[in-house]
Design an enzyme around this catalytic site. Sequence first.
Site, PDB file in Angstrom:
ATOM      1  N   LYS A 272       0.837  -1.189   0.000  1.00 13.93           N
ATOM      2  CA  LYS A 272       0.000   0.000   0.000  1.00 13.93           C
ATOM      3  C   LYS A 272       0.880   1.249   0.000  1.00 13.93           C
ATOM      4  CE  LYS A 272      -3.671  -2.088   2.864  1.00 13.93           C
ATOM      5  NZ  LYS A 272      -4.791  -2.025   1.921  1.00 13.93           N
ATOM      6  N   ARG A 346      -9.804 -11.878   2.055  1.00  8.46           N
ATOM      7  CA  ARG A 346     -10.650 -12.950   1.509  1.00  8.46           C
ATOM      8  C   ARG A 346      -9.977 -14.308   1.641  1.00  8.46           C
ATOM      9  NH1 ARG A 346     -10.550  -9.845  -4.145  1.00  8.46           N
ATOM     10  NH2 ARG A 346     -10.387  -8.188  -2.592  1.00  8.46           N
TER      11      ARG A 346
END
Length: 494
Positions: A272, A346
Amino acid sequence: MFRVQKELVSHEAVIVALFEEDKKSSFVQELDKAFEGQLQVLLEEKELSTKKKAISKVHSLGKTNVKRYYFVGLGKKESYTTETLRAALGKAFKALQAAKVQDAAILLDSFVTDKLDAIDVAHIAAEVQGLGTYELQTYKADKKDRVELEKFTAITAEDAQEIEAALTVGYVHGRATNSARTLVNMPPNVLTATKLAEYAVELAEKYDMDYKVLEKEEMEELGMGALLAVNQGSTEPPKMIALIYKGKEEWKDVIGFVGKGITYDTGGYSLKPREGMVGMKGDMGGAAAVLGAMEIIGELRPEQNVIAVIPSTDNVVSGTAFKPDDVITSMSGKTIEVLNTDAEGRLALADGITYAKKLGANYLVDVATLTGGVIVALGNHTTGAMTNNEELFEQVLEASMETDEPIWQLPIFERDKERVKNSKFADLNNSPGREGHAVMAGTFIGEFAEETPWVHLDIAGTSETSGAHDLGPSGATGAMVRTLATLVERFGEE
C-alpha cells in the site's frame, strides 16, 4: 444505574422530547405551569427549538426539583424514526456529558408516538447513552478525568418491569459496541493476533462459552493454507479463534459468524502507499464486530446456537512473505492463484468459513473491512452485502433496519463467478481486477460458503469515521455489532 419511576423527583437534568406539534400540547402546558408560562414564551421566540436534533437547555432556577431541562427537538411526528431518535438522543447525552451530569432522567412517554412505544424508546435511550458518550481510549501521559453518568431514571406510566428489561438490553448493546470500538482503535503493536485471541478467550470464559484457539501447527495439520500464506511474512504467530455458544439443548440450526481479523495490513508485496497504510490497524473490524456480538449474546443468553470464528494474523513484508503468482491450497482443498497480496482478507476468510462449517455452522455471516470498492459504491454510511440465500439475507436486512445500520445488497452473477475462476494454474484467483472490486471479493468468499446459506457484509466504509458524529467520536464505529446480535435474537421469527 437504571431506575424506572412514575414521577419526577430530584435530578440534575431531565431529557424531554419536543415535537413540532407539541408547541401548544397539554404536555408542554402542564410542564409550563411550573415555569409560569416561560416555556411558551421561549417557544414563540424560537429559543426552544423543535427542529430535529436541536438541544435546548433550560434552567429551572429553583422552580422545580430538577436543575436543568434538556429539550430534544424531533421535528414533525410524521417524519419521526428510530434513526432520528438515536441521533437526537446522542446529542442530548453528549450535552449531559459536557455538563458533567451524574444524575439524569428522561420523560420517556414524551418520546412515545404511534410509531415508537415506550419499550422502543427505553432500549434506544440506554443504548445511545453508551454510544454517544464513548471516548477514545488514548495512550497519552496526561489523561483527563472522566465524569460518568451514575444514575439514569426513566419516568413513565408503563410497566416498570418491561421498561427495565428494555433498558438493560439497550445498555448491553451499547456497551458491547463500545467494546468493539476499543478493539479497532488499538494500535497494532498492542493488538496482535495473540492478544486478540486472549481477549476472545477471556470473553468466552466470562460467559461460559466453549472456545478453541488453533495454533500454527494445528492449522498446518488442517490444511489452512490460505490463512497461513497471509501469515508467512510475519514474526507474529497466526490464530484461528472460535467461540461456541450453545443456546439450545440440541446442536442444530447453528449460526456461524466469521470475522476478518487482520491486525495490520501493509498490503504485503502488493504494498500500500503510505497514505493508504495509515489506519490499517482497523483491518480487524470484522473480528471486533463478531466479538461485540458475542458479548451481547453472552449477556442476554438467547435460545440460539452460535459459532464465532476469527482467522487472525497481520499481513507484512519480509523475505518469507507470500508473493503475487504464488499458488496456495485452502482448507477446503481449493487452490488459489495469488494475483494480489493486498487481497489477503478474503484468503483468511476462506479458511475461516471452511472451519466454521467444520464446527457445524448451518448459516454463515461473514463480516470484513474488505474492499475500497464498497466505499466508492456505497459511501461511508452503508454496508455492502452479498448472499446466496435471500431468506437469510432478509433476516439480516430486518436486523439492520431495527438497529439503524443500513446495508445494501450487491449482486452475484455467473459472469462474476467465472472471473474469480479465471486462472491457468489454480481453481480460483484472489483478485480478478479493479472493476466491480467489492463484488469480486464477495463472490470469491461465496465459493467457500458453497451451498450453506451465507451473507457477506463488507464494512470497509462503515467500520470507522474520520470525524465526530452524533453517536460518538472519530475512529471506530462498532459497525454491525448490534445487527449481528439482533439477527440472533430475532432468528427464525415470522
